[in-house]
Design an enzyme around this catalytic site. Structure first.
Site, PDB file in Angstrom:
ATOM      1  N   SER A  75       0.929  -1.270   0.066  1.00 34.64           N
ATOM      2  CA  SER A  75      -0.106   0.040  -0.163  1.00 34.64           C
ATOM      3  C   SER A  75       0.968   1.330   0.059  1.00 34.64           C
ATOM      4  O   SER A  75       2.071   1.167   0.007  1.00 34.64           O
ATOM      5  CB  SER A  75      -0.989   0.009   1.220  1.00 34.64           C
ATOM      6  OG  SER A  75      -0.049   0.198   2.470  1.00 34.64           O
TER       7      SER A  75
ATOM      8  N   LYS B 244      -0.897  -1.016   7.488  1.00 33.07           N
ATOM      9  CA  LYS B 244       0.049  -2.412   7.052  1.00 33.07           C
ATOM     10  C   LYS B 244      -0.012  -3.024   8.400  1.00 33.07           C
ATOM     11  O   LYS B 244       0.281  -4.143   8.567  1.00 33.07           O
ATOM     12  CB  LYS B 244       1.011  -1.933   6.304  1.00 33.07           C
ATOM     13  CG  LYS B 244       0.821  -1.478   4.804  1.00 33.07           C
ATOM     14  CD  LYS B 244       1.968  -1.199   4.108  1.00 33.07           C
ATOM     15  CE  LYS B 244       2.979  -0.175   4.715  1.00 33.07           C
ATOM     16  NZ  LYS B 244       2.327   1.087   4.539  1.00 33.07           N
TER      17      LYS B 244
ATOM     18  N   GLU C 126       7.474  -3.610   7.276  1.00 34.92           N
ATOM     19  CA  GLU C 126       8.263  -2.789   6.165  1.00 34.92           C
ATOM     20  C   GLU C 126       9.186  -3.870   5.009  1.00 34.92           C
ATOM     21  O   GLU C 126      10.387  -3.582   4.960  1.00 34.92           O
ATOM     22  CB  GLU C 126       9.325  -1.938   7.118  1.00 34.92           C
ATOM     23  CG  GLU C 126       8.551  -0.980   8.008  1.00 34.92           C
ATOM     24  CD  GLU C 126       7.848  -0.050   7.503  1.00 34.92           C
ATOM     25  OE1 GLU C 126       7.917   0.090   6.425  1.00 34.92           O
ATOM     26  OE2 GLU C 126       7.336   0.573   8.553  1.00 34.92           O
TER      27      GLU C 126
END
Length: 209
Positions: free
Chosen positions: A9, A15, A89
């Protein structure tokens, strides 16, 4: 069957919240998980994965040269059966590390769920995202909204005055005060210098200069 998943995204789509909820769902069923987080992202503290809404969990730190397949194998050897690996990440993964995670899926039969940005502040793919898009079994976009009301698909880096930053390193950790999610049209607009954006008031439209 185990699969490699990539949930991608723009910024501020939730997330990490989704990752932590997924980890909780596994643990609630008595299944063991391993959360991986890059060393360079220490906004919440070293080895801590935290969402903007306050959810937190401990993660295992990895660096760019960390062998992730070996890390997972050691974890299984030391702590027993592993039911899921979750990567926060994931855009910061190297090409080699994405391949290693595919080996975790294919050889160790452990599902891997990766969460990350698709593109950087210049609209270009991160290395990790590029190869996750190429090699993941399942791709899913986590949607968020631009201040214009359109779907946000891009991330713009802004300075203290709210103007677009077009130069500098691809990897620079920052929070909402540095990065803002926008639609492609708004991304083009601010990159042309047509206005500014207040990163602390992301609901406001871009004024025309």
């Amino acid at each position: 069957m185990a699969k490699l998943y990539f949930y991608y995204s723009a910024m501020n789509a939730g997330k990490t919240t989704t990752l932590l909820q997924s980890a909780h769902n596994y643990r609630e069923r008595g299944m063991r998980t391993l959360i991986l987080t890059p060393k360079l992202d220490h906004r919440a503290g070293s080895g801590v994965v935290a969402s903007r809404i306050g959810l937190r969990a401990d993660g295992r730190i990895f660096e760019r040269d960390t062998g992730l397949q070996q890390l997972v194998e050691r974890d299984i050897h030391n702590d027993g059966a592993l039911h899921c690996v979750l990567v926060d990440e994931a855009q910061f993964l190297s090409r080699a590390q994405v391949w290693q995670l595919s080996e975790v899926v294919d050889r160790l039969r452990v599902p891997v769920l990766c969460y990350g940005l698709r593109t950087d502040f210049r609209g270009e793919l991160f290395e990790g995202s590029q190869f996750l898009l190429a090699w993941a079994d399942e791709l899913e976009e986590i949607k968020t909204i631009c201040h214009s009301g359109s779907k946000a698909t891009m991330t713009v880096r802004v300075d203290a005055q709210g103007h677009a930053v077009q130069d500098g390193p691809q990897v620079e950790i920052g929070g909402n005060e540095r990065y803002v999610s926008v639609s492609r049209a708004e991304f083009k607009k601010i990159m042309r210098g047509e206005g500014r954006i207040d990163p602390l008031q992301i609901a406001l439209p871009l004024p025309v200069a």
